[in-house]
Design an enzyme around this catalytic site. Structure first.
Site, PDB file in Angstrom:
ATOM      1  N   GLU A  93     -29.580  10.611  -8.493  1.00  0.00           N
ATOM      2  CA  GLU A  93     -29.472   9.923  -7.194  1.00  0.00           C
ATOM      3  C   GLU A  93     -30.098   8.300  -8.452  1.00  0.00           C
ATOM      4  O   GLU A  93     -31.026   7.555  -7.695  1.00  0.00           O
ATOM      5  CB  GLU A  93     -31.008  10.368  -6.624  1.00  0.00           C
ATOM      6  CG  GLU A  93     -30.475  10.942  -5.812  1.00  0.00           C
ATOM      7  CD  GLU A  93     -31.298  11.859  -4.956  1.00  0.00           C
ATOM      8  OE1 GLU A  93     -33.166  11.753  -5.016  1.00  0.00           O
ATOM      9  OE2 GLU A  93     -31.379  12.400  -3.919  1.00  0.00           O
ATOM     10  N   LYS A  94     -29.936   8.272  -8.949  1.00  0.00           N
ATOM     11  CA  LYS A  94     -29.677   7.228  -9.979  1.00  0.00           C
ATOM     12  C   LYS A  94     -29.110   6.417  -9.283  1.00  0.00           C
ATOM     13  O   LYS A  94     -28.957   5.079  -9.814  1.00  0.00           O
ATOM     14  CB  LYS A  94     -29.331   7.441 -11.484  1.00  0.00           C
ATOM     15  CG  LYS A  94     -27.938   7.833 -12.008  1.00  0.00           C
ATOM     16  CD  LYS A  94     -27.973   7.730 -13.131  1.00  0.00           C
ATOM     17  CE  LYS A  94     -26.566   7.857 -13.890  1.00  0.00           C
ATOM     18  NZ  LYS A  94     -26.319   9.049 -13.251  1.00  0.00           N
ATOM     19  N   TYR A  95     -28.024   5.979  -8.635  1.00  0.00           N
ATOM     20  CA  TYR A  95     -27.112   5.127  -7.652  1.00  0.00           C
ATOM     21  C   TYR A  95     -27.305   5.231  -6.266  1.00  0.00           C
ATOM     22  O   TYR A  95     -26.723   4.137  -6.028  1.00  0.00           O
ATOM     23  CB  TYR A  95     -25.820   5.505  -7.917  1.00  0.00           C
ATOM     24  CG  TYR A  95     -25.383   5.211  -9.620  1.00  0.00           C
ATOM     25  CD1 TYR A  95     -25.714   3.734 -10.416  1.00  0.00           C
ATOM     26  CD2 TYR A  95     -24.671   6.486  -9.968  1.00  0.00           C
ATOM     27  CE1 TYR A  95     -25.312   4.502 -11.878  1.00  0.00           C
ATOM     28  CE2 TYR A  95     -23.955   6.583 -11.335  1.00  0.00           C
ATOM     29  CZ  TYR A  95     -24.654   5.171 -12.172  1.00  0.00           C
ATOM     30  OH  TYR A  95     -24.519   5.084 -13.432  1.00  0.00           O
ATOM     31  N   HIS A  96     -28.220   6.160  -5.949  1.00  0.00           N
ATOM     32  CA  HIS A  96     -29.247   5.192  -5.189  1.00  0.00           C
ATOM     33  C   HIS A  96     -29.598   3.938  -4.172  1.00  0.00           C
ATOM     34  O   HIS A  96     -30.581   3.952  -5.370  1.00  0.00           O
ATOM     35  CB  HIS A  96     -30.398   7.077  -4.378  1.00  0.00           C
ATOM     36  CG  HIS A  96     -30.528   6.787  -2.686  1.00  0.00           C
ATOM     37  ND1 HIS A  96     -31.498   6.245  -2.004  1.00  0.00           N
ATOM     38  CD2 HIS A  96     -29.692   7.509  -1.906  1.00  0.00           C
ATOM     39  CE1 HIS A  96     -31.678   6.353  -1.342  1.00  0.00           C
ATOM     40  NE2 HIS A  96     -30.477   7.575  -0.679  1.00  0.00           N
ATOM     41  N   GLU A 112     -39.272   8.258   5.685  1.00  0.00           N
ATOM     42  CA  GLU A 112     -37.280   7.447   4.055  1.00  0.00           C
ATOM     43  C   GLU A 112     -36.523   7.120   4.980  1.00  0.00           C
ATOM     44  O   GLU A 112     -35.490   7.288   6.263  1.00  0.00           O
ATOM     45  CB  GLU A 112     -36.776   8.418   3.476  1.00  0.00           C
ATOM     46  CG  GLU A 112     -38.079   9.459   2.543  1.00  0.00           C
ATOM     47  CD  GLU A 112     -36.850  10.291   1.658  1.00  0.00           C
ATOM     48  OE1 GLU A 112     -35.865  10.670   1.842  1.00  0.00           O
ATOM     49  OE2 GLU A 112     -38.383  11.588   1.072  1.00  0.00           O
ATOM     50  N   CYS A 169     -32.038  37.259   0.746  1.00  0.00           N
ATOM     51  CA  CYS A 169     -32.102  38.060  -0.241  1.00  0.00           C
ATOM     52  C   CYS A 169     -32.953  39.465   0.018  1.00  0.00           C
ATOM     53  O   CYS A 169     -32.699  39.412   1.500  1.00  0.00           O
ATOM     54  CB  CYS A 169     -32.859  37.452  -1.465  1.00  0.00           C
ATOM     55  SG  CYS A 169     -34.682  37.122  -0.757  1.00  0.00           S
ATOM     56  N   GLU A 176     -38.511  17.925   2.568  1.00  0.00           N
ATOM     57  CA  GLU A 176     -37.578  18.601   3.738  1.00  0.00           C
ATOM     58  C   GLU A 176     -37.077  19.949   3.374  1.00  0.00           C
ATOM     59  O   GLU A 176     -35.926  19.929   3.104  1.00  0.00           O
ATOM     60  CB  GLU A 176     -35.786  17.441   3.224  1.00  0.00           C
ATOM     61  CG  GLU A 176     -35.490  15.691   3.131  1.00  0.00           C
ATOM     62  CD  GLU A 176     -34.383  15.011   3.084  1.00  0.00           C
ATOM     63  OE1 GLU A 176     -34.319  15.269   2.248  1.00  0.00           O
ATOM     64  OE2 GLU A 176     -34.421  14.164   4.421  1.00  0.00           O
TER      65      GLU A 176
HETATM   66  C1  GLA Z   1     -33.612  12.992   1.539  1.00  0.00           C
HETATM   67  C2  GLA Z   1     -34.749  13.211   0.434  1.00  0.00           C
HETATM   68  C3  GLA Z   1     -35.232  11.954  -1.402  1.00  0.00           C
HETATM   69  C4  GLA Z   1     -33.377  12.273  -1.803  1.00  0.00           C
HETATM   70  C5  GLA Z   1     -32.839  10.946  -0.571  1.00  0.00           C
HETATM   71  C6  GLA Z   1     -31.557  10.467  -1.212  1.00  0.00           C
HETATM   72  O1  GLA Z   1     -34.012  11.969   2.332  1.00  0.00           O
HETATM   73  O2  GLA Z   1     -35.759  13.744   0.715  1.00  0.00           O
HETATM   74  O3  GLA Z   1     -35.510  13.311  -1.736  1.00  0.00           O
HETATM   75  O4  GLA Z   1     -32.900  12.294  -2.146  1.00  0.00           O
HETATM   76  O5  GLA Z   1     -32.515  11.788   0.795  1.00  0.00           O
HETATM   77  O6  GLA Z   1     -30.492  10.066   0.508  1.00  0.00           O
HETATM   78 ZN    ZN Z   2     -35.018  35.063   0.416  1.00  0.00          ZN
END
Ligand code: GLA
Ligand code: ZN
Length: 677
Positions: A359-362, A311, A158, A151
């Site tokens: 992200e442990k609760y994802h 995802e 900068c 992502e």
């Molecule tokens: C994004 C990221 C993942 C994760 C999810 C959580 O899509 O690519 O690494 O952080 O979001 O929703």
């Molecule tokens: Zn830069």
């Protein structure tokens, strides 16, 4: 027919980060994956720190083990380069790799996507890592795709970037006079004498916030900086792509995108990727048409092949204010929606929940309890079984839209930076209003960029085509001359590539549309004008253009205010085609009716058009050479029915149906009907 990768079914799996938990757990993961029919894992997404613990030390021992484990268990691998977050030592040793934000604040180590895209150090090390991975794992038969970074996002302001921006400008404009002209810098006496005078446009220079939105005193420099920033980040992606290609001959390469993501011009990005993939995280109340639009956007980036749903959450996110669970059946329905609109995969973030950090609760395929007797795991297993049953039937199949909606990033930047006429102008939402009218009629629709040819379409809608880039008017002119129907809206045709006004609006589109626009009235939220269309009173909101027809026929006129009786919608015959102008923003009922008329005039029918009910279901059709796959999905809470327009067999239930037969779908129900063309 073009497949995204070497796989014999809809790929099913997702992001798997076993380096984050003890090895004893790995075997249990494998057992559970097998049970759920998982067949692909995305590995190595955030492993840079582990792979390169110092400047010249690399250690692939653990990754070797993980890749072997996955391969031995029959899993396919989507292998990430892991460059989305740089290691801590690198930030300490080479602080130049850290980004600077819009307020001029130099970042410290932390977060992710925090590397300056123009940092030589970042580029050298990220490319080196990609190269080493490609050399080591390029021949592994389990690796069916490469996944660059994760992502890509944001922007950097900068000093590396400032210098690179000046180089970029020299290349684009050759001399400083051209820059001054392009940006109209004589305004407020901002004339530049030398390229060295130019600084990055951020909150320390031209940018400020007004009504919660980022604004600029000079749109020209800010739009150029957006172009430059998107290209700079893309350059990093391309460098890794080339590094992989040094060792990997054919395996396709992608990076995961984020749908309507404002900072990055994905149309440009897609040209340099082998297939497009994206991460879909709809809000709990997001309308199904809105989600479909994002899938179409992504599908349109490479119109002649499917895309990959890289995802989605199996159950819940962790980053909304209220992280509502996907209800039973939602995950399955949304997975099929992605496939219906062009995906050849159903993938998740994440395979197992981590024990720490944000992200442990994802949601995950395997949650903290580690059990298989959970609702989520059961639903995942059931869908896994179905995907095995579907096999390779739908892979590589394509839709055949005769309609396109134009969505262009540079135009988006131009609209968003515009000071006036109204903060209510929303490009994405306007595109949705038009797209949704086609979606509700089950008329397939491509979302295209300005680089794409218009040859294959009968109808092209370009909502708020504010920026008409060099040559684009000619493309539209040819399209309409040859018989196409073109639709555009208020706030269109104003400026060229550098945000300089062409003259009377809608600029270069005037002859095609047979009108000019004298004034535009921006109405605050809650205020509206109205007009009669097809005998019904419809609202006119946001912006009311006062149109002077010059050859165009008037389809509707304002009902009130000092411009009562003036044109709000016009239609012009141009060559063999028609050009429509909608001078305001209305409501769903209007778009249904307006788009219905334009489609009817061109003889374009929706899939299974014989429905007496309207706006019932999500219906799409994907074609192979001999067969059609009709996806029928009920996103609504109540039952809906559809009358079939062909004989077909539902590949999920195995049941055969006859043309003319009515099928009724409960909430969340899905049919995939296979039929001969
Ligand atoms: C994004 C990221 C993942 C994760 C999810 C959580 O899509 O690519 O690494 O952080 O979001 O929703
Ligand atoms: Zn830069």
């Amino acid at each position: 027919m073009k497949r995204i990768w070497e796989h014999d079914k809809i790929a099913y799996g997702g992001d798997y980060n076993p380096e984050q938990w003890p090895e004893e757990v790995w075997q249990e993961d494998m057992r559970l994956f097998k049970k759920a029919h998982i067949d692909i894992v995305t590995l190595n997404v955030f492993s840079w720190a582990a792979l390169q613990p110092s400047e010249d030390e690399y250690n692939f021992e653990k990754l070797d083990k993980i890749i072997k484990l996955a391969g031995d268990n029959g899993l396919k691998i989507c292998l990430a380069t892991g460059t989305g977050a740089h290691p801590a030592w690198m930030a300490r040793k080479h602080p130049e790799i850290l980004r600077t934000d819009s307020q001029g604040r130099k970042h410290k180590f932390g977060g992710r996507e925090n590397s300056c895209p123009n940092s030589e150090v970042y580029r050298i090390y990220s490319v080196r890592l990609a190269e080493k991975l490609a050399e080591r794992y390029g021949d592994d038969p389990a690796v069916i795709a490469w996944h660059i970074s994760n992502e890509y996002s944001g922007e950097c302001y900068c000093e590396n970037c400032a210098a690179a921006f000046r180089r970029w400008l020299r290349k684009r404009y050759k001399n400083i006079d051209e820059v001054n002209k392009a940006w109209d810098s004589a305004f407020w006496g901002h004339t530049f004498y030398d390229f060295e005078d130019i600084v990055v446009p951020n909150e320390l220079s031209e940018h400020f916030y007004l009504f919660g939105k980022e604004r600029t005193t000079f749109q020209g420099i800010s739009i150029d900086y957006r172009r430059f920033n998107s290209e700079s980040i893309e350059e990093c992606c391309k460098l890794e792509y080339d590094a992989i290609r040094k060792y990997v001959k054919d395996t396709p390469i992608t990076t995961n995108m984020m749908g309507f993501y404002y900072p990055l011009d994905y149309h440009k990005w897609a040209e340099n990727l082998d297939f497009v993939s994206w991460d879909s995280y709809p809000g709990p109340d997001e309308p199904d048409g809105h989600i479909a639009l994002s899938h179409e956007l992504i599908r349109g980036l490479k119109r002649d092949m499917p895309f990959c749903l890289m995802e989605q959450t199996p159950s819940v996110t962790n980053w909304h204010a209220y992280n509502k669970l996907k209800r039973p059946g939602d995950m399955r329905r949304l997975s099929y929606q992605a496939v219906a609109h062009g995906s050849d995969s159903v993938m998740f973030f994440q395979m197992r929940r981590s024990t720490g950090a944000c992200e442990k609760y994802h949601g995950a395929v395997i949650d903290h309890a580690g059990r298989e007797d959970t609702r989520v795991f059961r639903e995942i297993t059931e869908l896994g079984e179905e995907l095995v049953k579907i096999g390779d039937k739908t892979l590589g199949t394509l839709q055949k839209p005769k309609v396109a909606v134009v969505f262009d990033w540079e135009n988006w930047w131009g609209i968003s930076y515009s000071a006036g006429p109204s903060i209510l102008i929303d490009y994405h939402e306007e595109a949705y209003r038009y797209y949704n009218a086609f979606y509700k009629r089950h008329i397939p629709c491509d979302i295209i960029g300005t680089e794409d040819s218009l040859d294959r379409y009968d109808i092209v809608v370009a909502p708020i085509l504010y920026m008409v880039k060099e040559g684009y008017d000619e493309k539209i002119r040819e399209f309409v001359k040859n018989g196409g129907s073109f639709v555009t809206t208020y706030f269109s045709g104003y400026v060229g590539d550098s945000d300089l006004v062409y003259g009377a609006y809608p600029g270069k589109l005037k002859d095609i549309l047979g009108i000019w626009v004298e004034e535009s009235d921006a109405l605050p939220e809650g205020e509206e004008n109205s007009f009669i269309y097809n005998g019904k009173q419809m609202p006119a909101r946001v912006l009311c253009d006062i149109i002077r027809p010059e050859g165009a026929e008037v389809l509707a006129r304002y009902d009130k205010d000092f411009y009562k009786g003036e044109a709000v919608i016009t239609k012009n015959s141009f060559g063999k085609g028609k050009a429509y102008y909608m001078g305001s923003c209305s409501d769903e009922e209007f778009y249904d009716s307006f788009i219905g008329d334009i489609a009817a005039e061109k003889g374009i029918k929706g899939i299974m058009d014989s429905q007496e009910e309207f706006d019932m279901l999500d219906i799409t059709r994907r074609y192979s050479e001999e067969k059609a796959y009709t996806f029928i999905i009920n996103h609504r809470e109540d039952g809906r029915s559809a009358v079939l327009d062909m004989d077909g067999t539902d590949i999920l239930s195995g049941k055969a149906y006859k043309k003319g037969e009515r099928i009724t779908l409960k909430h969340n129900e899905v049919y995939i009907l296979e039929s001969m063309i």
